[in-house]
Design an enzyme around this catalytic site. Structure first.
Site, mmCIF file in Angstrom:
data_model
loop_
_atom_site.group_PDB
_atom_site.id
_atom_site.type_symbol
_atom_site.label_atom_id
_atom_site.label_comp_id
_atom_site.label_asym_id
_atom_site.label_seq_id
_atom_site.Cartn_x
_atom_site.Cartn_y
_atom_site.Cartn_z
ATOM 1 N N LYS A 158 0.835 -1.213 0.000
ATOM 2 C CA LYS A 158 0.000 0.000 0.000
ATOM 3 C C LYS A 158 0.859 1.248 0.000
ATOM 4 O O LYS A 158 1.910 1.290 0.641
ATOM 5 C CB LYS A 158 -0.874 0.037 1.260
ATOM 6 C CG LYS A 158 -2.003 -0.965 1.279
ATOM 7 C CD LYS A 158 -2.662 -0.916 2.643
ATOM 8 C CE LYS A 158 -4.157 -0.874 2.553
ATOM 9 N NZ LYS A 158 -4.779 -0.807 3.885
ATOM 10 N N GLY A 164 -8.245 6.298 -2.420
ATOM 11 C CA GLY A 164 -9.049 5.877 -3.562
ATOM 12 C C GLY A 164 -8.591 4.565 -4.165
ATOM 13 O O GLY A 164 -8.833 4.295 -5.339
ATOM 14 N N LYS A 201 -0.746 -7.687 5.750
ATOM 15 C CA LYS A 201 -1.338 -8.995 5.469
ATOM 16 C C LYS A 201 -2.588 -8.751 4.637
ATOM 17 O O LYS A 201 -3.378 -7.853 4.938
ATOM 18 C CB LYS A 201 -1.700 -9.667 6.796
ATOM 19 C CG LYS A 201 -2.542 -10.894 6.660
ATOM 20 C CD LYS A 201 -1.731 -12.136 6.994
ATOM 21 C CE LYS A 201 -2.452 -13.403 6.562
ATOM 22 N NZ LYS A 201 -1.780 -14.107 5.476
ATOM 23 N N TYR A 202 -2.752 -9.516 3.550
ATOM 24 C CA TYR A 202 -3.931 -9.378 2.701
ATOM 25 C C TYR A 202 -5.026 -10.267 3.272
ATOM 26 O O TYR A 202 -4.956 -11.482 3.193
ATOM 27 C CB TYR A 202 -3.570 -9.795 1.278
ATOM 28 C CG TYR A 202 -4.641 -9.533 0.258
ATOM 29 C CD1 TYR A 202 -5.093 -8.235 0.011
ATOM 30 C CD2 TYR A 202 -5.186 -10.562 -0.491
ATOM 31 C CE1 TYR A 202 -6.066 -7.982 -0.943
ATOM 32 C CE2 TYR A 202 -6.163 -10.322 -1.455
ATOM 33 C CZ TYR A 202 -6.585 -9.030 -1.668
ATOM 34 O OH TYR A 202 -7.549 -8.780 -2.627
ATOM 35 N N GLU A 287 -7.191 2.780 8.164
ATOM 36 C CA GLU A 287 -6.845 4.182 7.971
ATOM 37 C C GLU A 287 -7.868 5.093 8.627
ATOM 38 O O GLU A 287 -8.958 4.661 8.986
ATOM 39 C CB GLU A 287 -6.689 4.536 6.482
ATOM 40 C CG GLU A 287 -7.985 4.542 5.710
ATOM 41 C CD GLU A 287 -7.873 5.327 4.398
ATOM 42 O OE1 GLU A 287 -6.933 6.129 4.210
ATOM 43 O OE2 GLU A 287 -8.766 5.151 3.557
ATOM 44 N N ARG A 291 -11.984 13.991 7.736
ATOM 45 C CA ARG A 291 -12.912 14.871 7.006
ATOM 46 C C ARG A 291 -14.302 14.270 7.046
ATOM 47 O O ARG A 291 -14.490 13.141 7.489
ATOM 48 C CB ARG A 291 -12.449 14.973 5.551
ATOM 49 C CG ARG A 291 -12.321 13.583 4.926
ATOM 50 C CD ARG A 291 -12.119 13.598 3.449
ATOM 51 N NE ARG A 291 -11.708 12.300 2.961
ATOM 52 C CZ ARG A 291 -12.520 11.303 2.657
ATOM 53 N NH1 ARG A 291 -13.825 11.460 2.817
ATOM 54 N NH2 ARG A 291 -12.064 10.149 2.201
HETATM 55 P P1 ADP Z 1 -7.673 3.923 0.215
HETATM 56 O O1 ADP Z 1 -7.280 5.032 1.117
HETATM 57 O O2 ADP Z 1 -6.866 3.873 -1.051
HETATM 58 O O3 ADP Z 1 -9.151 3.854 -0.018
HETATM 59 P P2 ADP Z 1 -7.809 1.840 2.291
HETATM 60 O O4 ADP Z 1 -6.681 1.517 3.171
HETATM 61 O O5 ADP Z 1 -8.943 2.621 2.860
HETATM 62 O O6 ADP Z 1 -7.253 2.576 0.987
HETATM 63 O O7 ADP Z 1 -8.399 0.504 1.673
HETATM 64 C C1 ADP Z 1 -9.417 0.533 0.694
HETATM 65 C C2 ADP Z 1 -10.033 -0.844 0.542
HETATM 66 O O8 ADP Z 1 -9.022 -1.817 0.167
HETATM 67 C C3 ADP Z 1 -10.606 -1.407 1.838
HETATM 68 O O9 ADP Z 1 -11.920 -0.953 2.064
HETATM 69 C C4 ADP Z 1 -10.555 -2.894 1.555
HETATM 70 O O10 ADP Z 1 -11.600 -3.247 0.662
HETATM 71 C C5 ADP Z 1 -9.255 -3.058 0.796
HETATM 72 N N1 ADP Z 1 -8.132 -3.381 1.728
HETATM 73 C C6 ADP Z 1 -7.345 -2.492 2.393
HETATM 74 N N2 ADP Z 1 -6.443 -3.117 3.182
HETATM 75 C C7 ADP Z 1 -6.639 -4.442 3.015
HETATM 76 C C8 ADP Z 1 -6.019 -5.636 3.565
HETATM 77 N N3 ADP Z 1 -5.016 -5.578 4.422
HETATM 78 N N4 ADP Z 1 -6.516 -6.834 3.166
HETATM 79 C C9 ADP Z 1 -7.538 -6.925 2.285
HETATM 80 N N5 ADP Z 1 -8.158 -5.846 1.739
HETATM 81 C C10 ADP Z 1 -7.727 -4.625 2.084
#
Ligand code: ADP
Length: 449
Positions: A158, A164, A201-202, A287, A291
């Site tokens: 990430k 987004g 971790k995914y 996260e 806002r």
């Molecule tokens: P962004 O700020 O780009 O929206 P987020 O961290 O909020 O990123 O994650 C967006 C979406 O990605 C989450 O709602 C979820 O669907 C997926 N996601 C994020 N982290 C993980 C993770 N560790 N494992 C599986 N899916 C994830």
């Protein structure tokens, strides 16, 4: 209280903020690009200022022009809405340096929570469970390999400055780790000007559950319940509901306590959202959004609190007008995001609206700047309306939502209304049994059928 607020945004959210101001007796200044001259928020605002040409970089992201518009019109505060400059700490700082109140948290909080690595560290320090991952940003590939071996594949890479869903890559095994890290770095650099990435971790089949909080300058923190935003496409939310059909009363209470304690220990003020993944009874922080969020109306529906009004009151230095025990959660609410897109391919579909007939009736709210004859410009996000429905139970909410989606008429552009109508007929959705992967699998099945 402020006499005049400048709304540094466009579309439905600009209108939403205008409405709160109006009810509070506050004058509004709309700012707009040349493409938005005829927008509803410009028509309704007390004053309007053109801040540049259509591309956002030259208008809605143009800090000097926005601050000048506030100075010229004598606006005492700026509400940034969501997107655009809403999570730009530099903007918040410049606004305050000009003696104008930024309706949001302090620039320091925006900065810390905007860096997802720093945000995770702050949450760990506050005792909040997070998704297992790298300690901070990835330095060398060898370290990343060790981390990935420790947490186990698949891993998610990430972007520290991400948003987004951009700059996110999955590595299924050690062979593709280096390559996926480089891809994520490149995407992060191109989108956010920062190539630092971290590993997580995914999680296989989590739900996305987030907690809405409001906090004042005196350290009072109240949560307005959770939202389940698991129905997503490309990591973007499509439909949100409150409360989550997945949580029991004990889990709900635990989430509220974890969240409020964290916000209190950060010394955070104004509205914010803590986002978690939820799997096998556990919450993992991913996260924080510093806002107002697109999906805030479902929390307003079940709590009865006008979140924008509270944001303005807090920015004016007032304490919260309620305590946690005053919040009397009632019923169930669902929001459908309606985009000007082809409902099957999701290709953007800007153009002129011919007919516009929003649904109405008890428990139905439509937030939208649309009207017949309005042209949806091609330059911005494709979301053109939000349909929010509230009912005493989830079942009543679903019946009402089905009826409201039947009534909704938008012609001249393609919209995602047909997709939402289809969702209402899916057993998994009706039963509340879906995770963050469900919608993509559904869309893929429809494309194959
Ligand atoms: P962004 O700020 O780009 O929206 P987020 O961290 O909020 O990123 O994650 C967006 C979406 O990605 C989450 O709602 C979820 O669907 C997926 N996601 C994020 N982290 C993980 C993770 N560790 N494992 C599986 N899916 C994830």
């Amino acid at each position: 209280m402020f006499d005049k607020i400048l709304i540094a945004n466009r579309g439905e959210i600009a209108l939403r903020i205008h409405r709160a101001c109006r009810e509070m007796g506050i004058h509004t200044v709309a700012v707009h690009s040349t493409a938005d001259e005829n927008a509803m928020q410009v028509r309704l605002a007390d004053e309007s200022v053109c801040i540049g040409p259509a591309p956002s970089a030259e208008s809605y992201l143009n800090i000097p022009n926005i601050v000048s518009a506030a100075m010229i019109t004598g606006a005492e505060a700026i509400h940034p809405g969501y997107g655009f400059l809403s999570e730009n700490a530099y903007f918040a700082e410049i606004v305050e340096a000009h003696g104008i109140v930024f309706i949001g948290p302090s620039p320091q909080h925006i900065e810390t929570m905007g860096d997802k690595v720093a945000a995770k560290e702050a949450m760990i320090a506050a005792g909040v469970p997070v998704v297992p991952g790298s300690d901070g940003a990835v330095a060398a590939i060898d370290d990343a390999r060790q981390t990935a071996d420790r947490i186990g594949y698949p891993v998610l890479i990430k972007a520290a400055s991400g948003g987004g869903g951009k700059g996110m890559k999955v590595a299924d095994n050690a062979d593709v780790l280096a390559e996926q890290i480089n891809l994520a770095r490149r995407e992060a650099k191109a989108n956010f000007g920062d190539d630092s990435v971290y590993l997580e971790k995914y999680l296989a089949n989590p739900r996305h559950i987030e907690l809405q909080i409001v906090a004042d300058d005196e350290g009072n923190v109240v949560h307005l319940g959770e939202r389940d935003c698991s129905l997503q496409r490309n990591h973007q939310k499509v439909l949100e509901e409150a409360p989550s059909p997945a949580l029991n009363a004990g889990e709900r209470q635990r989430l509220g306590e974890i969240g409020c304690n964290a916000i209190r220990s950060l010394g955070y003020r104004n509205a914010g959202t803590l986002e978690f993944l939820y799997e096998n009874g556990e919450f993992y922080f991913i996260e924080m959004n510093t806002r107002l969020q697109v999906e805030h109306p479902v929390s307003e529906a079940i709590s009865g609190i006008d979140i924008v009004r509270e944001q303005i009151r807090i920015a004016d230095g007032a304490p919260l007008s309620f305590k946690q025990e005053d919040i009397d959660f009632y019923g169930h609410a669902i929001e459908c995001r309606i985009n000007a897109e082809d409902p099957a391919t999701f290709a953007p579909w800007p153009g002129r609206i011919v007919e516009y007939h929003p649904p109405g009736g008890l428990g139905v709210r439509v937030d939208s700047g649309l009207y017949a004859g309005y042209s949806v410009p091609p330059h911005y996000d494709s979301m053109i309306a939000k349909l929010i429905v509230h009912g005493a139970t989830r079942n009543e909410c679903l019946m009402r939502l089905r009826r409201a989606l039947e009534e909704f008429v938008i012609t001249g552009v393609r919209t995602t209304i047909p997709l939402h109508r289809q969702l209402m007929a899916q057993d998994d959705f009706i039963n509340g049994e879906y995770d963050i992967r469900w919608l993509e699998a559904y869309v893929a099945r429809q494309a194959g059928a």
